[in-house]
Write a protein that holds these residues in place. Structure first.
Motif, PDB file in Angstrom:
ATOM      1  N   MET A  76       0.833  -1.208   0.000  1.00 62.29           N
ATOM      2  CA  MET A  76       0.000   0.000   0.000  1.00 62.29           C
ATOM      3  C   MET A  76       0.859   1.246   0.000  1.00 62.29           C
ATOM      4  O   MET A  76       0.529   2.254  -0.645  1.00 62.29           O
ATOM      5  CB  MET A  76      -0.930  -0.006   1.204  1.00 62.29           C
ATOM      6  CG  MET A  76      -2.019  -1.082   1.141  1.00 62.29           C
ATOM      7  SD  MET A  76      -3.059  -1.086   2.614  1.00 62.29           S
ATOM      8  CE  MET A  76      -3.790   0.547   2.502  1.00 62.29           C
ATOM      9  N   GLN A  77       1.972   1.203   0.716  1.00 66.63           N
ATOM     10  CA  GLN A  77       2.847   2.358   0.767  1.00 66.63           C
ATOM     11  C   GLN A  77       3.600   2.549  -0.535  1.00 66.63           C
ATOM     12  O   GLN A  77       3.917   3.669  -0.927  1.00 66.63           O
ATOM     13  CB  GLN A  77       3.840   2.203   1.925  1.00 66.63           C
ATOM     14  CG  GLN A  77       3.187   2.304   3.299  1.00 66.63           C
ATOM     15  CD  GLN A  77       4.191   2.113   4.409  1.00 66.63           C
ATOM     16  OE1 GLN A  77       5.336   1.683   4.165  1.00 66.63           O
ATOM     17  NE2 GLN A  77       3.768   2.412   5.641  1.00 66.63           N
ATOM     18  N   CYS A  78       3.897   1.479  -1.219  1.00 70.32           N
ATOM     19  CA  CYS A  78       4.661   1.571  -2.460  1.00 70.32           C
ATOM     20  C   CYS A  78       3.791   1.774  -3.695  1.00 70.32           C
ATOM     21  O   CYS A  78       4.295   2.136  -4.766  1.00 70.32           O
ATOM     22  CB  CYS A  78       5.498   0.305  -2.657  1.00 70.32           C
ATOM     23  SG  CYS A  78       6.767   0.114  -1.392  1.00 70.32           S
ATOM     24  N   SER A  79       2.483   1.520  -3.607  1.00 72.05           N
ATOM     25  CA  SER A  79       1.607   1.652  -4.777  1.00 72.05           C
ATOM     26  C   SER A  79       1.498   3.115  -5.185  1.00 72.05           C
ATOM     27  O   SER A  79       1.458   4.009  -4.336  1.00 72.05           O
ATOM     28  CB  SER A  79       0.215   1.088  -4.465  1.00 72.05           C
ATOM     29  OG  SER A  79      -0.363   1.819  -3.401  1.00 72.05           O
ATOM     30  N   PRO A  80       1.433   3.413  -6.504  1.00 71.41           N
ATOM     31  CA  PRO A  80       1.339   4.804  -6.966  1.00 71.41           C
ATOM     32  C   PRO A  80       0.002   5.413  -6.563  1.00 71.41           C
ATOM     33  O   PRO A  80      -1.039   4.773  -6.594  1.00 71.41           O
ATOM     34  CB  PRO A  80       1.459   4.683  -8.496  1.00 71.41           C
ATOM     35  CG  PRO A  80       1.024   3.284  -8.800  1.00 71.41           C
ATOM     36  CD  PRO A  80       1.452   2.457  -7.636  1.00 71.41           C
ATOM     37  N   CYS A  81       0.060   6.674  -6.150  1.00 69.00           N
ATOM     38  CA  CYS A  81      -1.151   7.392  -5.758  1.00 69.00           C
ATOM     39  C   CYS A  81      -1.599   8.295  -6.904  1.00 69.00           C
ATOM     40  O   CYS A  81      -0.765   8.818  -7.652  1.00 69.00           O
ATOM     41  CB  CYS A  81      -0.895   8.234  -4.510  1.00 69.00           C
ATOM     42  SG  CYS A  81      -0.445   7.254  -3.066  1.00 69.00           S
ATOM     43  N   ALA A  82      -2.917   8.482  -7.055  1.00 65.40           N
ATOM     44  CA  ALA A  82      -3.449   9.305  -8.140  1.00 65.40           C
ATOM     45  C   ALA A  82      -3.207  10.771  -7.829  1.00 65.40           C
ATOM     46  O   ALA A  82      -3.561  11.248  -6.755  1.00 65.40           O
ATOM     47  CB  ALA A  82      -4.929   9.038  -8.306  1.00 65.40           C
ATOM     48  N   PRO A  83      -2.593  11.545  -8.766  1.00 64.67           N
ATOM     49  CA  PRO A  83      -2.393  12.983  -8.552  1.00 64.67           C
ATOM     50  C   PRO A  83      -3.717  13.713  -8.723  1.00 64.67           C
ATOM     51  O   PRO A  83      -4.748  13.118  -9.009  1.00 64.67           O
ATOM     52  CB  PRO A  83      -1.393  13.344  -9.642  1.00 64.67           C
ATOM     53  CG  PRO A  83      -1.678  12.370 -10.737  1.00 64.67           C
ATOM     54  CD  PRO A  83      -2.066  11.097 -10.046  1.00 64.67           C
ATOM     55  N   VAL A  84      -3.690  15.067  -8.599  1.00 63.94           N
ATOM     56  CA  VAL A  84      -4.904  15.851  -8.745  1.00 63.94           C
ATOM     57  C   VAL A  84      -5.465  15.662 -10.160  1.00 63.94           C
ATOM     58  O   VAL A  84      -4.740  15.707 -11.144  1.00 63.94           O
ATOM     59  CB  VAL A  84      -4.633  17.340  -8.453  1.00 63.94           C
ATOM     60  CG1 VAL A  84      -3.579  17.912  -9.389  1.00 63.94           C
ATOM     61  CG2 VAL A  84      -5.916  18.148  -8.577  1.00 63.94           C
ATOM     62  N   THR A  85      -6.749  15.424 -10.242  1.00 58.73           N
ATOM     63  CA  THR A  85      -7.435  15.269 -11.528  1.00 58.73           C
ATOM     64  C   THR A  85      -8.635  16.201 -11.552  1.00 58.73           C
ATOM     65  O   THR A  85      -9.309  16.399 -10.524  1.00 58.73           O
ATOM     66  CB  THR A  85      -7.899  13.822 -11.750  1.00 58.73           C
ATOM     67  OG1 THR A  85      -8.746  13.423 -10.670  1.00 58.73           O
ATOM     68  CG2 THR A  85      -6.701  12.883 -11.850  1.00 58.73           C
ATOM     69  N   VAL A  86      -8.914  16.769 -12.713  1.00 55.74           N
ATOM     70  CA  VAL A  86     -10.021  17.719 -12.880  1.00 55.74           C
ATOM     71  C   VAL A  86     -10.815  17.304 -14.110  1.00 55.74           C
ATOM     72  O   VAL A  86     -10.242  16.964 -15.149  1.00 55.74           O
ATOM     73  CB  VAL A  86      -9.504  19.166 -13.040  1.00 55.74           C
ATOM     74  CG1 VAL A  86     -10.673  20.141 -13.125  1.00 55.74           C
ATOM     75  CG2 VAL A  86      -8.594  19.543 -11.889  1.00 55.74           C
ATOM     76  N   SER A  87     -12.136  17.361 -14.022  1.00 57.42           N
ATOM     77  CA  SER A  87     -12.990  16.963 -15.147  1.00 57.42           C
ATOM     78  C   SER A  87     -14.287  17.761 -15.104  1.00 57.42           C
ATOM     79  O   SER A  87     -14.575  18.482 -14.142  1.00 57.42           O
ATOM     80  CB  SER A  87     -13.288  15.462 -15.102  1.00 57.42           C
ATOM     81  OG  SER A  87     -13.992  15.140 -13.910  1.00 57.42           O
ATOM     82  N   THR A  88     -15.064  17.633 -16.159  1.00 55.77           N
ATOM     83  CA  THR A  88     -16.376  18.261 -16.236  1.00 55.77           C
ATOM     84  C   THR A  88     -17.340  17.276 -16.886  1.00 55.77           C
ATOM     85  O   THR A  88     -16.926  16.428 -17.688  1.00 55.77           O
ATOM     86  CB  THR A  88     -16.331  19.569 -17.054  1.00 55.77           C
ATOM     87  OG1 THR A  88     -17.633  20.146 -17.107  1.00 55.77           O
ATOM     88  CG2 THR A  88     -15.854  19.316 -18.473  1.00 55.77           C
ATOM     89  N   ASN A  89     -18.597  17.382 -16.548  1.00 53.37           N
ATOM     90  CA  ASN A  89     -19.581  16.488 -17.161  1.00 53.37           C
ATOM     91  C   ASN A  89     -20.216  17.095 -18.412  1.00 53.37           C
ATOM     92  O   ASN A  89     -21.054  16.468 -19.046  1.00 53.37           O
ATOM     93  CB  ASN A  89     -20.658  16.087 -16.155  1.00 53.37           C
ATOM     94  CG  ASN A  89     -21.379  17.295 -15.581  1.00 53.37           C
ATOM     95  OD1 ASN A  89     -21.308  18.399 -16.129  1.00 53.37           O
ATOM     96  ND2 ASN A  89     -22.066  17.104 -14.458  1.00 53.37           N
ATOM     97  N   LYS A  90     -19.794  18.341 -18.774  1.00 52.72           N
ATOM     98  CA  LYS A  90     -20.351  18.982 -19.965  1.00 52.72           C
ATOM     99  C   LYS A  90     -19.362  20.040 -20.454  1.00 52.72           C
ATOM    100  O   LYS A  90     -19.247  21.119 -19.861  1.00 52.72           O
ATOM    101  CB  LYS A  90     -21.712  19.602 -19.666  1.00 52.72           C
ATOM    102  CG  LYS A  90     -22.564  19.829 -20.902  1.00 52.72           C
ATOM    103  CD  LYS A  90     -23.979  20.202 -20.506  1.00 52.72           C
ATOM    104  CE  LYS A  90     -24.877  20.271 -21.729  1.00 52.72           C
ATOM    105  NZ  LYS A  90     -26.275  20.620 -21.361  1.00 52.72           N
ATOM    106  N   HIS A  91     -18.664  19.721 -21.528  1.00 53.00           N
ATOM    107  CA  HIS A  91     -17.664  20.663 -22.048  1.00 53.00           C
ATOM    108  C   HIS A  91     -18.309  21.812 -22.828  1.00 53.00           C
ATOM    109  O   HIS A  91     -17.695  22.878 -22.950  1.00 53.00           O
ATOM    110  CB  HIS A  91     -16.667  19.928 -22.951  1.00 53.00           C
ATOM    111  CG  HIS A  91     -15.666  19.118 -22.186  1.00 53.00           C
ATOM    112  ND1 HIS A  91     -14.583  19.665 -21.535  1.00 53.00           N
ATOM    113  CD2 HIS A  91     -15.587  17.779 -21.959  1.00 53.00           C
ATOM    114  CE1 HIS A  91     -13.880  18.723 -20.948  1.00 53.00           C
ATOM    115  NE2 HIS A  91     -14.464  17.561 -21.191  1.00 53.00           N
TER     116      HIS A  91
END
Length: 312
Positions: free
Chosen positions: A15-30
């Motif tokens: 768990m300590q060595c697994s890669p963590c997800a960085p900040v992600t940004v999205s929208t449901n309607k472009h």
């Protein structure tokens, strides 16, 4: 028990060595499309790796990038007429000034990737306005006539249909049709109008947003060419040309256009065979005691030797 005791430390290490997800940004309607003076929701959703309190910013692209939401407050024209929920912004009573491309930015300094962003395009729809119609009041048979209709404010651009005496004119054309309708430019063109084309014309603008709008009807009258008047005008012009030509010829024959018009000329002897040319006006101004003698001009060039002449 011994196997379990070995499994738990291994799980914690993974768990300590697994890669963590960085900040992600999205929208449901472009792409957001709303009618003018309604509310527009610009969605923005984010997920951070570690930072639980990231910085949220909204910017609007244009000639220059301007802030919409910064440091916890709305800026400029959006102040007092916008709200935020999480990172999703709602603009109230939007106008054409609000249309454009927006960018949601999430900054998380403690994440491995500290910045994420997404874009949302806002299009503000405008229903048709009453179009401007250019309809001639009259025309002559056989001529080409254009009727024009235009609404420059509707978004998306309006399409146009024409009515004669409150009856729609068919847009679909056939080979023998006397007119052509361009639904996109609003032009109704008659290739060769006839008296049957007389009537009241009006134009309807529509774009699928709100109710269509029609301009006030205007009557167009098609008249036959007045052949008698045209022939009479041609005859009058021809007579004027003949009279002017004859008058000019008479004046020319009477010497009004000759270089020497305005006085008689004489040949004057200067002695020693010399002859001078002088006009009658000069003779009248000459002194009475002058010894200048009048000599008629020679009849043949060989009668004298030309040595000197002058014109007074």
């Amino acid at each position: 028990m011994e196997g379990t005791s070995l499994f738990l430390p291994l799980l914690i290490l993974l768990m300590q060595c697994s890669p963590c997800a960085p900040v992600t940004v999205s929208t449901n309607k472009h792409k957001v499309e709303v009618r003018e003076f309604s509310d527009a929701e610009l969605s923005c959703m984010f997920h951070t790796e570690k930072d639980q309190n990231p910085r949220i910013e909204w910017k609007k692209k244009g000639k220059d990038v301007s802030f919409v939401y910064f440091d916890g407050h709305f800026r400029g024209p959006f102040e007092g007429r916008a709200s935020i929920d999480g990172a999703t912004v709602t603009l109230h009573r939007v106008t054409q000034e609000d249309a454009g491309e927006y960018r949601c930015e999430i900054s998380a300094p403690f994440d491995s990737v500290s910045l994420g962003e997404t874009n949302v395009t806002l299009k503000v729809l405008v229903p048709p306005h009453t179009p401007t119609c250019d309809i001639p009041s009259s025309a002559v048979t056989g001529s080409v006539v254009q009727l024009r209709c235009r609404d420059q404010q509707s978004i998306p651009p309006a399409t146009y249909s024409w009515y004669k005496d409150q009856q729609p004119l068919s847009v679909a054309q056939h080979a023998n049709a006397s007119y052509v309708i361009n639904a996109h430019t609003g032009v109704l063109e008659f290739k060769s109008v006839s008296k049957d084309d007389s009537g009241q014309y009006s134009c309807l603008a529509s774009n699928g947003v709100g109710s269509p709008k029609m301009c006030d009807g205007k009557h167009m009258t098609i008249e036959d060419v007045n052949v008698t008047a045209v022939v009479a005008a041609v005859v009058v012009v021809c007579l004027l040309v003949v009279i002017c030509s004859c008058g000019g010829l008479v004046l020319h024959r009477n010497g009004f256009f000759s270089p020497g018009h305005g006085g008689r000329s004489f040949w004057i002897s200067q002695g020693h065979g010399a002859v001078a040319h002088i006009s009658s006006q000069t003779l009248h101004r000459a002194d009475d005691t002058s010894n200048v003698n009048y000599v008629p001009p020679p009849q043949e060039p060989q009668d004298f030797k030309h040595t000197q002449s002058f014109m007074l």
